[in-house]
Design an enzyme around this catalytic site. Structure first.
Site, mmCIF file in Angstrom:
data_model
loop_
_atom_site.group_PDB
_atom_site.id
_atom_site.type_symbol
_atom_site.label_atom_id
_atom_site.label_comp_id
_atom_site.label_asym_id
_atom_site.label_seq_id
_atom_site.Cartn_x
_atom_site.Cartn_y
_atom_site.Cartn_z
ATOM 1 N N HIS A 63 0.838 -1.204 0.000
ATOM 2 C CA HIS A 63 0.000 0.000 0.000
ATOM 3 C C HIS A 63 0.877 1.261 0.000
ATOM 4 O O HIS A 63 0.625 2.220 0.732
ATOM 5 C CB HIS A 63 -0.959 -0.006 1.189
ATOM 6 N N TYR A 332 3.570 -4.947 9.832
ATOM 7 C CA TYR A 332 3.402 -3.493 9.825
ATOM 8 C C TYR A 332 4.514 -2.833 10.627
ATOM 9 O O TYR A 332 5.066 -1.796 10.223
ATOM 10 C CB TYR A 332 2.049 -3.111 10.434
#
Length: 350
Positions: A63, A332
Site C-alpha cells: 500500500h 506493519y
C-alpha cells in the site's frame, strides 16, 4: 510524491491485490519459500514484499501509494451494549486515516490495482485509540501467514520469469491453495470502484467485542459509502493518478460519509479464516458515521508516520483467533521501522 528526492521507476508486480493478474512459474519448495517449516518472520515477509515490488526508500512495503485523510467518527451508541469501548458510546471521535491501493511501488498506475484500502486511527475524547486497516474486498486470498509467504514467492517469480499470456504460475498456486478461488471470484463479480469515496471497506478479519460484563461477541465491520458505487471506467485505466485527484475534487463539494456497520457472528461462524464470508442473513447494526473532510499528500500529511496496526485496539475490542492478525501486526511494525530508519539515514546525510 516521494519523501526523498530519489528517482522512482514505475513497474513491478502486485503481491496480493489481484491474483488473476499474476502469471508465471510457481513451485512449492523450501528454496522458493525460504522456510524449513513454521511461520515466516515479519522480516521474511517484508523481504518478500520488497522482492516483488522493489525497495522504495521511505515508503510502506505494501500500500505504498496513498493519501492522508482527516475527519471524525460519530457514534450513534448502537454498539454500546456489545462493547465497553468508549469509541462506541454516543459521541464524536477524531480520525486520521489513509486511502491507498495495494502494491509496494509508489509510482504504479492507479488502474493497476483492483483493491482500494482505508486505514483509520480513531482517537476518542478520553484518549483511547483504535486503529483499523480495511480493504474493499471483504475476504483475503489466503488463510495463513505461511500461505501468504508462498503467494508472495509466486508473485516474485511471476515478475522474473513470466511468459506473456501464461497462467501456469497462478494456476499452480491456486491448485495448492484452493481457498484463493473465493477471492478471485469476488473480484470478478465486483469490479473496482471508480473512486476512493464510493467504495465500501471491510475489516476482513473477525474481531471480538467485549461488553461491560466481559461477554464476547465475534464480529466483522465494514463502512458503506453514502456516495453511490460506480465501477471503474475504461478511460480511467489509462490514468495513473485518478484516485487521489478525484478524491480532492470530490471533497471540494463537501465531506464524504460512510456508515459503519457491524455484523454479528452466530455459533459455528468461523473466526479464524479470512477467506470465508459469513452468511448474508447475520444481524447487522449501523453503529455510526465516518466523515472525511480533508485530504493531504502523504509526503507530509498527518498519516505519514502512523503504522495502522490492526492490533492497536481499545479496551472493549479484542482480536479473534485469525492467524493473519498477529502476522499483519508484526509485518506493519517491521515495515514502519524500515522506512523510519531510511528517513533517519537520509536526514543524517543532509
Amino acid at each position: 510524491m516521494s519523501r526523498f528526492p530519489f528517482r522512482i521507476v514505475a513497474g513491478g508486480a502486485l503481491a496480493v491485490v489481484a491474483l488473476g493478474s499474476v502469471a508465471g512459474a510457481y513451485a512449492i519448495t523450501h528454496g522458493l519459500t525460504g522456510l524449513l517449516g513454521g511461520q515466516p518472520s515479519a522480516a521474511q515477509i517484508i523481504d518478500r514484499f520488497e522482492a516483488v515490488s522493489g525497495k522504495h526508500a521511505g515508503f510502506r512495503r505494501n500500500h505504498a501509494k496513498g493519501v492522508c485523510v482527516t475527519g471524525y467518527f460519530d457514534s450513534n451508541g448502537n454498539a454500546a451494549p456489545l462493547s465497553r469501548a468508549s469509541v462506541f458510546a454516543a459521541g464524536r471521535s477524531q480520525v486520521v486515516g489513509r486511502l491507498s491501493i495495494g502494491g509496494g511501488n509508489p509510482a504504479q498506475a492507479d488502474g493497476a490495482s483492483n483493491v482500494r484500502s482505508l486505514a483509520l486511527r480513531i482517537l476518542t475524547p478520553g484518549g483511547s485509540e483504535w486503529r483499523t486497516a480495511m480493504n474493499s474486498a471483504p475476504i483475503f486470498p489466503v488463510r495463513t501467514p505461511e500461505a501468504l509467504f508462498e503467494m508472495l514467492a509466486a508473485s516474485r517469480q511471476a515478475r522474473e520469469t513470466t511468459t506473456y499470456g501464461s497462467d501456469e504460475g497462478m494456476d499452480g498456486f491456486m491448485k495448492a491453495h484452493p481457498e484463493t478461488v473465493r477471492f478471485e471470484q469476488w473480484l470478478h463479480d465486483h469490479p473496482p470502484s471508480s473512486a476512493f469515496g464510493n467504495a465500501a471497506y471491510y475489516s476482513v478479519s473477525a474481531f471480538r467485542l467485549i461488553d461491560r460484563d466481559g461477554h464476547a461477541q465475534n464480529v466483522r465491520w465494514r463502512v458503506e459509502p453514502d456516495d453511490a458505487y460506480v465501477p471503474l471506467a475504461d478511460a480511467q485505466k489509462q490514468d495513473s493518478d485518478f484516485l487521489e485527484r478525484g478524491l480532492a475534487e470530490r471533497l471540494q463539494q463537501g465531506p464524504l460519509r460512510w456508515h459503519m456497520v457491524i455484523t454479528l457472528a452466530q455459533p459455528g461462524d468461523v473466526s479464524n479464516d479470512s477467506t470465508r464470508l459469513w452468511p448474508a442473513n447475520r444481524t447487522q447494526i449501523d453503529v455510526g458515521t465516518l466523515v472525511v473532510q480533508r485530504e493531504e499528500a502523504q509526503i507530509d500529511g498527518p498519516c505519514r508516520d502512523i503504522s495502522f496496526d490492526p492490533l492497536t485496539l481499545p479496551d472493549g475490542i479484542a482480536p479473534s483467533d485469525d492467524p493473519l492478525l498477529k502476522a499483519r501486526s508484526a509485518a506493519y511494525a517491521e515495515s514502519h521501522e524500515r522506512r523510519v530508519s531510511e528517513e533517519r539515514r537520509y536526514a543524517a546525510h543532509q
